[in-house]
Enzyme design. Structure first.
Site, mmCIF file in Angstrom:
data_model
loop_
_atom_site.group_PDB
_atom_site.id
_atom_site.type_symbol
_atom_site.label_atom_id
_atom_site.label_comp_id
_atom_site.label_asym_id
_atom_site.label_seq_id
_atom_site.Cartn_x
_atom_site.Cartn_y
_atom_site.Cartn_z
ATOM 1 N N ASP A 10 0.861 -1.187 0.000
ATOM 2 C CA ASP A 10 0.000 0.000 0.000
ATOM 3 C C ASP A 10 0.894 1.233 0.000
ATOM 4 O O ASP A 10 2.084 1.154 0.305
ATOM 5 C CB ASP A 10 -0.916 0.022 1.236
ATOM 6 C CG ASP A 10 -1.844 1.239 1.225
ATOM 7 O OD1 ASP A 10 -2.453 1.508 0.172
ATOM 8 O OD2 ASP A 10 -1.943 1.942 2.249
ATOM 9 N N SER A 11 0.291 2.383 -0.313
ATOM 10 C CA SER A 11 1.052 3.625 -0.258
ATOM 11 C C SER A 11 1.392 3.997 1.191
ATOM 12 O O SER A 11 2.231 4.870 1.411
ATOM 13 C CB SER A 11 0.229 4.759 -0.868
ATOM 14 O OG SER A 11 -0.941 4.953 -0.104
ATOM 15 N N CYS A 73 -4.318 -1.570 -2.063
ATOM 16 C CA CYS A 73 -4.351 -0.154 -2.434
ATOM 17 C C CYS A 73 -5.141 -0.040 -3.733
ATOM 18 O O CYS A 73 -4.780 -0.673 -4.737
ATOM 19 C CB CYS A 73 -2.913 0.338 -2.633
ATOM 20 S SG CYS A 73 -2.782 2.037 -3.237
ATOM 21 N N GLU A 152 -2.899 9.146 7.486
ATOM 22 C CA GLU A 152 -1.443 8.974 7.629
ATOM 23 C C GLU A 152 -0.895 9.762 8.813
ATOM 24 O O GLU A 152 0.088 9.364 9.429
ATOM 25 C CB GLU A 152 -0.721 9.407 6.338
ATOM 26 C CG GLU A 152 -0.865 8.419 5.187
ATOM 27 C CD GLU A 152 -0.103 7.108 5.393
ATOM 28 O OE1 GLU A 152 1.006 7.125 5.954
ATOM 29 O OE2 GLU A 152 -0.647 6.053 5.001
ATOM 30 N N CYS A 183 -10.853 3.279 -1.223
ATOM 31 C CA CYS A 183 -9.461 3.536 -0.821
ATOM 32 C C CYS A 183 -9.288 2.814 0.503
ATOM 33 O O CYS A 183 -10.133 2.945 1.395
ATOM 34 C CB CYS A 183 -9.223 5.034 -0.648
ATOM 35 S SG CYS A 183 -7.632 5.420 0.128
ATOM 36 N N HIS A 185 -7.476 3.298 2.929
ATOM 37 C CA HIS A 185 -7.331 4.146 4.116
ATOM 38 C C HIS A 185 -8.702 4.497 4.739
ATOM 39 O O HIS A 185 -8.782 4.806 5.925
ATOM 40 C CB HIS A 185 -6.643 5.466 3.756
ATOM 41 C CG HIS A 185 -5.157 5.375 3.592
ATOM 42 N ND1 HIS A 185 -4.551 4.764 2.526
ATOM 43 C CD2 HIS A 185 -4.138 5.854 4.368
ATOM 44 C CE1 HIS A 185 -3.229 4.872 2.645
ATOM 45 N NE2 HIS A 185 -2.956 5.531 3.751
HETATM 46 N N1 DGL Z 1 -4.725 3.180 0.274
HETATM 47 C C1 DGL Z 1 -4.588 3.786 -1.034
HETATM 48 C C2 DGL Z 1 -5.786 3.428 -1.897
HETATM 49 O O1 DGL Z 1 -6.483 2.486 -1.579
HETATM 50 C C3 DGL Z 1 -4.356 5.247 -0.872
HETATM 51 C C4 DGL Z 1 -3.620 5.821 -2.020
HETATM 52 C C5 DGL Z 1 -2.963 7.138 -1.734
HETATM 53 O O2 DGL Z 1 -1.908 7.120 -1.118
HETATM 54 O O3 DGL Z 1 -3.470 8.168 -2.192
HETATM 55 O O4 DGL Z 1 -6.033 4.016 -2.913
#
Ligand code: DGL
Length: 264
Positions: A10-11, A73, A152, A183, A185
């Site tokens: 993931d990011s 992600c 974050e 997403c 997050h």
């Molecule tokens: N968790 C990522 C997603 O599902 C977030 C991506 C981001 O860092 O913008 O898209």
């Protein structure tokens, strides 16, 4: 049977929402997780850059000898999943198809909302997948660029988070009966999102839905872990501060974990 770990990317910390569900549904599987918090959010970045970063995460996981890679992600799934899965000889899963199917099953009036990062919304991939399976569904999409930074920075419990979620989601309130959290997050903001949308709106957690697919693939390829009951060595890696990652991860997963910093 295959006792190697499953790799998650993931990011940042968002993929932990998938990991929590995996720990619940498949508690005997071992996890290697990489979160690129140093370069999050991915969502506002150009597609080519997201693709390059995603390959770096994939290559890192391959050095750990994983038996499967889960794109935890949506943004990486939208831009890089097709390419990566064609090139690897282990199963590679994304979160978008499972989330789309779950929304189709859940909706009563055919009014589906999708909230995601700017790149996922720009790719229009949810609408495309949903309408390919069910052309009669109406899909309304909304980019929420401010949500990932709140998660974050571990500010999900603040009044600022409430204000931002309330203001951002206003265009969708009263317009959909099902809302895809597109997403990984966003489940960390789930209770605020539910409050804003109202109790009648069904929220779809794309990451949690994907764990059902992980289970199906493990069975299909007969690569479940056989040593059930032994001590698992889950490993979490972040490109940013291990302490910041650990704080969010341990609160979310409800257990102590070991986090290491890694440079990609
Ligand atoms: N968790 C990522 C997603 O599902 C977030 C991506 C981001 O860092 O913008 O898209």
């Amino acid at each position: 049977m295959d006792n190697r770990p499953i790799g998650f990317l993931d990011s940042g910390v968002g993929g932990l929402t998938v990991v929590r569900e995996l720990m619940r549904q498949l508690p005997h599987e071992e996890i290697i997780y990489i979160g690129d918090s140093a370069r999050a959010p991915y969502g506002p970045r150009p597609a080519e850059q997201i693709k390059a970063y995603t390959w770096e995460l994939v290559n890192f996981l391959l050095t750990k000898d994983v038996k499967m890679i889960v794109f935890a992600c949506n943004t990486a799934t939208a831009v890089a999943w097709e390419e990566v899965k064609e090139k690897l000889d282990i199963p590679v899963l994304g979160v978008i198809l499972p989330g789309s199917s779950a929304a189709i099953k859940s909706t009563v009036g055919g009014e589906i909302g999708v909230i995601a990062t700017p790149m996922t919304i720009e790719s229009d991939i949810y609408k495309e997948k949903i309408n390919r399976l069910a052309p009669e569904m109406r899909v309304q999409s909304l980019a929420c660029p401010k949500f990932v930074p709140i998660v974050e920075s571990n500010e999900t419990q603040t009044s600022l988070a409430k204000k931002i979620v309330y203001e951002t989601l206003a265009p969708l309130v009263g317009k959909v009966d099902t809302l895809i959290l597109g997403c990984t997050h966003y489940p960390l903001l789930r209770s605020i999102i539910q409050n804003v949308m109202g109790p009648q709106v069904k929220l779809i957690d794309s990451g949690a839905e994907c764990v059902r697919d992980i289970s199906v693939l493990l069975n299909y390829f007969e690569i479940n872990r056989s040593r059930q009951g032994d001590v698992l060595n889950h490993q979490f890696y972040t490109t940013a501060s291990p302490l910041a990652f650990k704080e969010i991860a341990e609160a979310w997963l409800g257990r102590d974990i070991r986090v290491e910093h890694v440079e990609l």
